[in-house]
Design an enzyme around this catalytic site. Structure first.
Site, PDB file in Angstrom:
ATOM      1  N   ASP A 138       0.828  -1.209   0.000  1.00 35.75           N
ATOM      2  CA  ASP A 138       0.000   0.000   0.000  1.00 35.75           C
ATOM      3  C   ASP A 138       0.866   1.263   0.000  1.00 35.75           C
ATOM      4  OD1 ASP A 138      -2.333   1.515   0.109  1.00 35.75           O
ATOM      5  OD2 ASP A 138      -2.547   1.339   2.290  1.00 35.75           O
ATOM      6  N   GLU A 163       2.467   5.046  -4.149  1.00 39.02           N
ATOM      7  CA  GLU A 163       2.418   5.946  -5.337  1.00 39.02           C
ATOM      8  C   GLU A 163       3.671   6.807  -5.461  1.00 39.02           C
ATOM      9  OE1 GLU A 163      -0.024   5.553  -3.059  1.00 39.02           O
ATOM     10  OE2 GLU A 163      -1.115   4.155  -4.343  1.00 39.02           O
ATOM     11  N   ASP A 169      -9.176   2.784  -2.900  1.00 39.21           N
ATOM     12  CA  ASP A 169     -10.242   3.216  -1.992  1.00 39.21           C
ATOM     13  C   ASP A 169     -11.517   3.657  -2.708  1.00 39.21           C
ATOM     14  OD1 ASP A 169      -8.324   2.693  -0.162  1.00 39.21           O
ATOM     15  OD2 ASP A 169      -7.887   4.785   0.307  1.00 39.21           O
TER      16      ASP A 169
HETATM   17  O1  MIG Z   1      -4.323   6.144   4.202  1.00 38.83           O
HETATM   18  O2  MIG Z   1      -3.964   1.026   5.655  1.00 38.83           O
HETATM   19  O3  MIG Z   1      -6.051   1.768   0.117  1.00 38.83           O
HETATM   20  O4  MIG Z   1      -6.996  -0.352   1.641  1.00 38.83           O
HETATM   21  O5  MIG Z   1      -7.156   0.024   4.431  1.00 38.83           O
HETATM   22  C1  MIG Z   1      -5.064   4.965   4.114  1.00 38.83           C
HETATM   23  C2  MIG Z   1      -5.173   1.714   5.694  1.00 38.83           C
HETATM   24  C3  MIG Z   1      -4.134   3.794   4.026  1.00 38.83           C
HETATM   25  C4  MIG Z   1      -5.216   2.831   2.086  1.00 38.83           C
HETATM   26  C5  MIG Z   1      -5.592   1.543   1.429  1.00 38.83           C
HETATM   27  C6  MIG Z   1      -6.651   0.862   2.253  1.00 38.83           C
HETATM   28  C7  MIG Z   1      -6.134   0.605   3.650  1.00 38.83           C
HETATM   29  C8  MIG Z   1      -5.724   1.940   4.286  1.00 38.83           C
HETATM   30  N1  MIG Z   1      -4.715   2.600   3.445  1.00 38.83           N
END
Ligand code: MIG
Length: 713
Positions: free
Chosen positions: A338, A341, A451
């Site tokens: 995660d 980017e 998201d």
């Molecule tokens: O700023 O880890 O897309 O699936 O639950 C949010 C918390 C960070 C974004 C991910 C989402 C995840 C969430 N993350």
């Protein structure tokens, strides 16, 4: 046939495996505008916007083209444009501008130009049919007729790229050629095709045991539970909070014994904290991105102050990939990457500016302009593309500013993980999917679409996104089913689950106030029946997935890919072909109890309620109103095709893939042959001939030399 043209000096992305020699002659199909050449400004977007909400535009719009390298193509009004992967809107990408600029953006509204990924491949299909892949790590925009309804205009922030033009018979052929160019798509382990549960709320060992127990008690099959950031110690990637998870290995082993895999999240931002080994080593071994002064660049994300590993360097990728061993050693065999980017909540530089602005505003009178200016300053703190100019990578000994390679960051980070798994686990496939991606990463990882919201429009969006994402090589993909943000409801969840029976990644994930584990709804039996259908179809879905990967083909296809001559089929955006035998027409409208379905050929409809409660009907080609109550779902078997099914079990591990039943629609065929792919679920020797089984269906029944098969009605 693929032709490559080179512009400037692109930084290597490794998207393409073997590059054809670059062509020097005139560029086919596109008119090329080089930086500095005069252009007519057809649209003036320089007007001040009075709406302060209008923040994210296209950075490469028609008002600043003169200095850019850009390409134009004039479309026929009837042409359809496919591809561009993970983006908003429909299957046909015409009329909007899509920008490849990987962004952490949680509102996937219709006017959003960029999501998390950079998938620079599209196909024009119509008067002329061809594919184009712009291989660049930089920011690039695809105006597909927004400025001028007939014109494609592709503009690059920096004038460096390889353009691959792909000429072929039809879109399917072009996709195959393109995918052969960029290499075989990632294949996860078989258990990753089971149903998976996630929620940004599970925090202790007991939370995980509890979810497992609830699914087993409700009789709903389950193969994985996801660990969001709360399993870590202070959000430090590759650590486990031992206070909340004192017996992590035991928990992992215990759940795996029950066929349930724990899948932890890995965040890109690495916490600045003395004694955190990843931080200490990264600093000592000089592995982090640098700021302008040459110091380790600091950004704020979940852990607070963080550094980013410089993934442009192969040795750093290896180092980062090796970190996963810490969790593999604890019994973990799947990961989701995660925030890569990379997502930036704030930088100290921009924060200092914002504070200074507040101090300044405090001195004077606050009028509405200054008020909105202040609001924009603060909302612009997070994920501000201007921050991409604050840090640097080292590529072949040279300093390169981040914005030039921005779109490659998440991709290279996940690639580091995927390549590490090939070293660390050569015999056994590991599950991996990433939020950010660029073409090339598809060889070692899948993606999820980030998201989304519990909106009906996002269910529809997911349907449209799947084939475009797969064209770009990411076969293993899926949305957060049920919706990640905002509260879902039972009807939306049910319809979404019905669609997700067919997505390779079938994961329920959310961060809403309302819990959305399937057993929290009133009609748990309906939820169970839907998930059981997924498991029943697994032999087929898995087989079609792997075969698509091996053949550089699609698993989800728009109807137009098979029925090109059918004007109606060409325009259908809410039905998909799933593998060679099935077509789906999911109900994606609130309160609907059926829908119109267009059949480009006669098909056999299956109306499913439960494993022992379904009916079938042969329908003629054409339009049909098909009823489907909330507890019913329909799917269609194409003529001359078969679908092998298995008996569901609580997990894929407990299933028997050797005794199968076969659903078929013979159509006019006397004999149907289906090639079933099956393996132990982990092997990395995918091509081995013993994984392919031939099933033959005739009026007298189904036969297979290597599996037990039985024809059912
Ligand atoms: O700023 O880890 O897309 O699936 O639950 C949010 C918390 C960070 C974004 C991910 C989402 C995840 C969430 N993350």
């Amino acid at each position: 046939m693929i032709v490559r043209y080179r512009f400037g000096q692109p930084i290597e992305t490794d998207a393409v495996l073997t590059k054809p020699a670059a062509e020097t002659g005139e560029v086919r199909r596109f008119t090329v505008h080089r930086p500095g050449e005069p252009v007519e400004h057809e649209h003036d977007r320089s007007t001040e916007v009075s709406n302060p909400g209008e923040v994210e535009g296209n950075p490469l719009d028609a008002s600043n083209l003169t200095d850019l390298l850009f390409f134009t193509y004039t479309m026929d009004p009837d042409d359809i444009v496919y591809g561009l992967g993970e983006q908003v809107r429909g299957i046909n990408k015409r009329n909007f501008t899509y920008v490849s600029r990987c962004m952490d953006n949680a509102r996937h509204t219709e006017d959003r130009h960029s999501l998390y990924s950079a998938h620079n491949f599209f196909i024009v299909s119509g008067r002329e049919t061809f594919g184009a892949f712009f291989d660049t790590a930089g920011i690039i925009s695809f105006d597909m007729g927004e400025t001028d309804i007939d014109r494609i205009q592709v503009a690059l922030e920096y004038p460096d790229c390889d353009l691959y033009l792909i000429e072929g018979e039809d879109p399917t052929d072009i996709v195959r050629q393109f995918r052969a160019l960029v290499g075989r798509s990632y294949i996860p382990p078989k258990w990753a095709f089971g149903y998976q549960q996630s929620r940004w709320a599970y925090k202790t060992e007991d939370d995980f045991r509890d979810i497992a127990r609830r699914y087993r008690e409700a009789g709903i099959p389950l193969d994985a539970i996801y660990m969001d950031i709360d399993y870590m110690e202070r959000y430090k990637s590759f650590t486990v909070d031992r206070e909340r998870f004192p017996h992590f290995e035991k928990l992992t082993a215990e759940l795996k014994g029950d066929g349930i895999h724990l899948v932890p999240i890995i965040d890109a931002g690495l916490k600045v904290e003395p004694d955190y080994d990843v931080y200490e080593e990264g600093v000592a071994e000089n592995r982090f991105c640098k700021n302008a002064a040459g110091e380790d660049f600091t950004l704020g994300v979940w852990p607070g102050h963080c550094h980013l590993v410089d993934v442009m360097d192969p040795d750093n990728r290896r180092w980062f990939g090796d970190q996963y061993k810490k969790l593999l050693d604890l019994g973990i065999d799947g990961f989701w990457n995660d925030m890569n980017e990379p997502s930036i909540f704030y930088t100290e530089e921009r924060l200092a500016e914002a504070y200074a602005k507040v101090d300044e505003l405090r001195q004077g009178e606050l009028d509405l302009n200054t008020f909105f200016d202040m609001v924009a300053t603060f909302s612009g703190l997070s994920n501000n593309p201007a921050d991409y100019e604050l840090f640097y990578h080292t590529i072949d000994g040279k300093r390169v500013r981040h914005d030039r390679v921005h779109n490659l960051y998440g991709s290279n980070l996940s690639r580091a993980a995927g390549e590490a798994f090939c070293r660390l686990s050569p015999e056994k496939r590991i599950l991996l999917f990433s939020r950010s991606s660029m073409i090339g990463m598809h060889r070692v990882s899948g993606i999820w679409t980030g998201d989304n919201m519990a909106w009906w429009s996002h269910l529809r969006l997911a349907v449209c996104q799947m084939p475009g994402i797969q064209m770009c090589g990411f076969l293993y993909c899926g949305p957060d089913l049920g919706g990640f943000g905002s509260d879902t409801n039972e009807e939306l969840m049910t319809r979404w689950l019905q669609f997700s029976v067919f997505t390779p990644l079938m994961r329920n994930h959310s961060a809403s106030r309302r819990a959305q584990e399937l057993d929290t709804f009133k009609h748990v039996d309906t939820m169970r029946h839907i998930v059981e259908l997924r498991y029943a179809l697994l032999p087929y879905l898995y087989s079609e997935f792997v075969k698509a990967s091996l053949a550089d083909d699609l698993y989800f296809k728009p109807l137009a890919f098979e029925f090109a001559g059918d004007e109606r089929a060409r325009r259908v955006e809410d039905q998909l072909l799933v593998g060679e035998s099935l077509m789906i027409a999911p109900v994606i409208e609130e309160n609907a109890r059926g829908r119109m379905v267009y059949l480009p050929e006669p098909m056999r409809m299956v109306r499913y309620r439960a494993l022992d409660d379904y009916d079938t009907e042969n329908l003629a080609a054409g339009d049909h109103y098909v009823s489907a109550d909330l507890n019913e779902m329909v799917f269609f078997i194409r003529p001359g095709h078969a679908v092998p099914v298995a008996k569901p079990a609580p997990s894929t591990q407990a299933m028997d893939f050797d005794h199968l039943r076969v659903l078929a629609n013979p159509g006019d065929a006397e004999r149907i042959t289906y090639t079933l792919y099956d393996d132990d679920g982990y092997t990395t020797d995918i091509d081995a001939p013993e994984h392919f089984h031939t099933i033959e269906v005739t009026a007298s029944g189904a036969r297979c030399a290597t599996k037990q098969v039985e024809l059912i009605g």
